[in-house]
Scaffold this motif. Structure first.
Motif, PDB file in Angstrom:
ATOM      1  N   SER A 231       0.840  -1.191   0.000  1.00 17.90           N
ATOM      2  CA  SER A 231       0.000   0.000   0.000  1.00 17.90           C
ATOM      3  C   SER A 231       0.879   1.246   0.000  1.00 17.90           C
ATOM      4  CB  SER A 231      -0.925   0.025   1.223  1.00 17.90           C
ATOM      5  OG  SER A 231      -1.690   1.219   1.248  1.00 17.90           O
ATOM      6  N   ALA A 232       0.404   2.290  -0.675  1.00 17.09           N
ATOM      7  CA  ALA A 232       1.097   3.583  -0.681  1.00 17.09           C
ATOM      8  C   ALA A 232       0.642   4.450   0.489  1.00 17.09           C
ATOM      9  CB  ALA A 232       0.834   4.308  -1.996  1.00 17.09           C
ATOM     10  N   TYR A 233      -0.356   3.972   1.244  1.00 17.53           N
ATOM     11  CA  TYR A 233      -0.921   4.719   2.370  1.00 17.53           C
ATOM     12  C   TYR A 233      -1.248   6.146   1.928  1.00 17.53           C
ATOM     13  CZ  TYR A 233       0.358   0.485   4.775  1.00 17.53           C
ATOM     14  OH  TYR A 233       0.458  -0.840   5.130  1.00 17.53           O
ATOM     15  N   ASN A 234      -0.785   7.179   2.604  1.00 17.16           N
ATOM     16  CA  ASN A 234      -1.185   8.539   2.207  1.00 17.16           C
ATOM     17  C   ASN A 234      -0.041   9.333   1.593  1.00 17.16           C
ATOM     18  OD1 ASN A 234       0.370   8.966   4.443  1.00 17.16           O
ATOM     19  ND2 ASN A 234      -1.182  10.044   5.649  1.00 17.16           N
ATOM     20  N   GLN A 235       0.971   8.651   1.084  1.00 16.23           N
ATOM     21  CA  GLN A 235       2.143   9.326   0.531  1.00 16.23           C
ATOM     22  C   GLN A 235       2.021   9.530  -0.986  1.00 16.23           C
ATOM     23  OE1 GLN A 235       5.297   6.633   1.437  1.00 16.23           O
ATOM     24  NE2 GLN A 235       5.107   6.850   3.649  1.00 16.23           N
ATOM     25  N   THR A 236       2.687  10.564  -1.488  1.00 14.28           N
ATOM     26  CA  THR A 236       2.912  10.668  -2.928  1.00 14.28           C
ATOM     27  C   THR A 236       4.106   9.774  -3.239  1.00 14.28           C
ATOM     28  OG1 THR A 236       2.059  12.920  -3.097  1.00 14.28           O
ATOM     29  CG2 THR A 236       3.585  12.202  -4.816  1.00 14.28           C
ATOM     30  N   THR A 237       3.842   8.664  -3.906  1.00 13.68           N
ATOM     31  CA  THR A 237       4.909   7.681  -4.123  1.00 13.68           C
ATOM     32  C   THR A 237       4.493   6.698  -5.207  1.00 13.68           C
ATOM     33  OG1 THR A 237       6.358   6.084  -2.998  1.00 13.68           O
ATOM     34  CG2 THR A 237       4.041   6.026  -2.409  1.00 13.68           C
ATOM     35  N   ILE A 238       5.463   5.969  -5.683  1.00 13.35           N
ATOM     36  CA  ILE A 238       5.173   4.866  -6.598  1.00 13.35           C
ATOM     37  C   ILE A 238       5.585   3.572  -5.923  1.00 13.35           C
ATOM     38  CG2 ILE A 238       7.391   5.130  -7.822  1.00 13.35           C
ATOM     39  CD1 ILE A 238       5.742   4.304 -10.384  1.00 13.35           C
ATOM     40  N   LYS A 239       4.679   2.607  -5.931  1.00 10.33           N
ATOM     41  CA  LYS A 239       4.936   1.301  -5.339  1.00 10.33           C
ATOM     42  C   LYS A 239       4.989   0.262  -6.445  1.00 10.33           C
ATOM     43  CE  LYS A 239       4.844   1.907  -0.764  1.00 10.33           C
ATOM     44  NZ  LYS A 239       5.856   1.384   0.166  1.00 10.33           N
ATOM     45  N   THR A 240       6.053  -0.524  -6.447  1.00 13.92           N
ATOM     46  CA  THR A 240       6.213  -1.583  -7.441  1.00 13.92           C
ATOM     47  C   THR A 240       6.250  -2.922  -6.718  1.00 13.92           C
ATOM     48  OG1 THR A 240       7.403  -0.137  -8.966  1.00 13.92           O
ATOM     49  CG2 THR A 240       7.696  -2.510  -9.256  1.00 13.92           C
ATOM     50  N   ILE A 241       5.452  -3.851  -7.186  1.00 14.40           N
ATOM     51  CA  ILE A 241       5.364  -5.152  -6.530  1.00 14.40           C
ATOM     52  C   ILE A 241       5.297  -6.250  -7.579  1.00 14.40           C
ATOM     53  CG2 ILE A 241       2.842  -5.004  -6.353  1.00 14.40           C
ATOM     54  CD1 ILE A 241       3.138  -6.529  -3.649  1.00 14.40           C
ATOM     55  N   SER A 242       5.899  -7.389  -7.267  1.00 12.47           N
ATOM     56  CA  SER A 242       5.855  -8.552  -8.147  1.00 12.47           C
ATOM     57  C   SER A 242       4.634  -9.402  -7.815  1.00 12.47           C
ATOM     58  CB  SER A 242       7.122  -9.390  -7.994  1.00 12.47           C
ATOM     59  OG  SER A 242       8.250  -8.691  -8.460  1.00 12.47           O
ATOM     60  N   ILE A 243       3.891  -9.762  -8.842  1.00 16.67           N
ATOM     61  CA  ILE A 243       2.769 -10.674  -8.661  1.00 16.67           C
ATOM     62  C   ILE A 243       2.902 -11.800  -9.676  1.00 16.67           C
ATOM     63  CG2 ILE A 243       1.245  -8.864  -7.793  1.00 16.67           C
ATOM     64  CD1 ILE A 243      -0.126  -8.829 -10.529  1.00 16.67           C
ATOM     65  N   ASP A 244       2.314 -12.938  -9.361  1.00 17.51           N
ATOM     66  CA  ASP A 244       2.334 -14.080 -10.269  1.00 17.51           C
ATOM     67  C   ASP A 244       0.895 -14.382 -10.692  1.00 17.51           C
ATOM     68  OD1 ASP A 244       2.639 -16.374 -11.695  1.00 17.51           O
ATOM     69  OD2 ASP A 244       3.513 -17.566 -10.075  1.00 17.51           O
ATOM     70  N   PRO A 245       0.483 -13.951 -11.884  1.00 19.25           N
ATOM     71  CA  PRO A 245      -0.896 -14.188 -12.331  1.00 19.25           C
ATOM     72  C   PRO A 245      -1.301 -15.652 -12.331  1.00 19.25           C
ATOM     73  CG  PRO A 245       0.172 -12.567 -13.724  1.00 19.25           C
ATOM     74  CD  PRO A 245       1.246 -13.171 -12.855  1.00 19.25           C
ATOM     75  N   GLU A 246      -0.328 -16.556 -12.457  1.00 24.29           N
ATOM     76  CA  GLU A 246      -0.647 -17.980 -12.419  1.00 24.29           C
ATOM     77  C   GLU A 246      -1.237 -18.370 -11.074  1.00 24.29           C
ATOM     78  OE1 GLU A 246      -0.523 -20.578 -14.606  1.00 24.29           O
ATOM     79  OE2 GLU A 246      -0.236 -19.042 -16.157  1.00 24.29           O
ATOM     80  N   TYR A 247      -0.902 -17.616 -10.039  1.00 25.49           N
ATOM     81  CA  TYR A 247      -1.432 -17.914  -8.703  1.00 25.49           C
ATOM     82  C   TYR A 247      -2.953 -17.783  -8.690  1.00 25.49           C
ATOM     83  CZ  TYR A 247      -2.243 -17.651  -3.671  1.00 25.49           C
ATOM     84  OH  TYR A 247      -2.710 -17.862  -2.402  1.00 25.49           O
ATOM     85  N   ALA A 248      -3.490 -16.783  -9.415  1.00 25.99           N
ATOM     86  CA  ALA A 248      -4.941 -16.634  -9.493  1.00 25.99           C
ATOM     87  C   ALA A 248      -5.575 -17.874 -10.123  1.00 25.99           C
ATOM     88  CB  ALA A 248      -5.303 -15.385 -10.293  1.00 25.99           C
ATOM     89  N   LYS A 249      -4.956 -18.395 -11.173  1.00 23.93           N
ATOM     90  CA  LYS A 249      -5.475 -19.604 -11.818  1.00 23.93           C
ATOM     91  C   LYS A 249      -5.446 -20.781 -10.848  1.00 23.93           C
ATOM     92  CE  LYS A 249      -3.990 -18.201 -16.459  1.00 23.93           C
ATOM     93  NZ  LYS A 249      -3.112 -18.491 -17.612  1.00 23.93           N
TER      94      LYS A 249
END
Length: 269
Positions: A231-249
């Motif tokens: 989460s970026a909470y209340n900051q002006t910022t960019i958050k980058t996160i790795s996700i694995d779409p295969e996990y949804a499947k």
């Protein structure tokens, strides 16, 4: 700029670009967005998501003039989209009718245009904007992944993202300017959309003040179980996160609750 990638293999990096949207100040917002795109590229992100109307805000008295500037700025962002997908909503002027339209830009092409269907009557959106066609497409394919989208108030209408999930969307994107007084709903609805659709949900909201509204921030990424990943909470910022779409499947295969409404035998027995 990041290396060009055509297909997703395993983890994919996604960036949420939480920023203050200065109402009516297109140039200032554009300069902020360029800096965030560069940061997302430096982090090898494949997609960057911005807030709702991130170049203009809801400057009602000037929507006509602002909307006519948008093609110029969209073209500039198309040039930046050679190696990273850029997503967010823009004012769109069609024969002097104004729409709030989600764009996905990639490889200097428009991959999706989806206009907001559910306008927020409380703030008079319906007095200034035309609603999008309820039958329009709200999914797109990129990197071998299907994405679904909705815009701000539409997060309250589960049918919109369910429509995308039933078409196979594993990652759902939400672009918003959501006020701080409804932060609790923002967080809980985002998690609920992830759980019920067994999909990753990435949300991008504005923070700080935009016009007369104080925005809630808390742009976030949730996994298909509704777990908050970042989460970026209340900051002006960019958050980058790795996700694995295969996990949804995998989640859908192990616990197949994503079914069409007419498959339910509500008559009982």
């Amino acid at each position: 700029m990041a290396k060009k990638i055509f297909f997703c293999e395993g983890d994919m990096k996604i960036s949420i670009a939480q920023m203050q949207v200065h109402e009516g100040d297109v140039e200032k917002n554009f300069e902020t967005s360029l800096g965030m795109i560069e940061k997302a590229c430096s982090a090898d992100s494949r997609i960057v998501l911005f807030p709702e109307l991130f170049l203009s805000g809801f400057d009602y008295p000037n929507l006509q003039n602002l909307s006519k500037k948008m093609p110029e700025y969209i073209n500039k962002l198309l040039e930046k989209s050679a190696d990273i997908a850029i997503c967010g909503t823009f004012l769109e002027n069609i024969n002097d009718e104004i729409f709030n339209t989600f764009y996905c830009l990639y490889e200097k092409k428009v991959m999706l245009k989806y206009s907001k269907v559910k306008l927020f009557e409380v703030t008079k959106e319906d007095d200034y904007f035309c609603p999008g066609n309820k039958n329009q497409e709200n999914t797109f394919d990129l990197f071998g992944i299907k994405f679904g989208v909705c815009i701000c108030f539409e997060l309250r209408f589960p049918e919109i993202l369910r429509k995308a999930a039933l078409k196979g969307a594993e990652v759902l994107l939400v672009s918003a300017i959501w006020p701080v007084e409804r932060l609790n709903a923002w967080r809980k609805l985002s998690a609920a959309r992830a759980i019920e659709n067994q999909a990753f949900v990435a949300t991008c909201n504005a923070n700080d003040k935009s016009g007369k509204w104080i925005c809630a921030g808390h742009s976030s990424v949730y996994d298909p179980n509704g777990t908050l990943l970042s989460s970026a909470y209340n900051q002006t910022t960019i958050k980058t996160i790795s996700i694995d779409p295969e996990y949804a499947k995998n989640v859908r295969e192990k616990f197949p609750s994503l079914i069409k409404a007419y498959d339910l035998n509500c008559a009982g027995g």
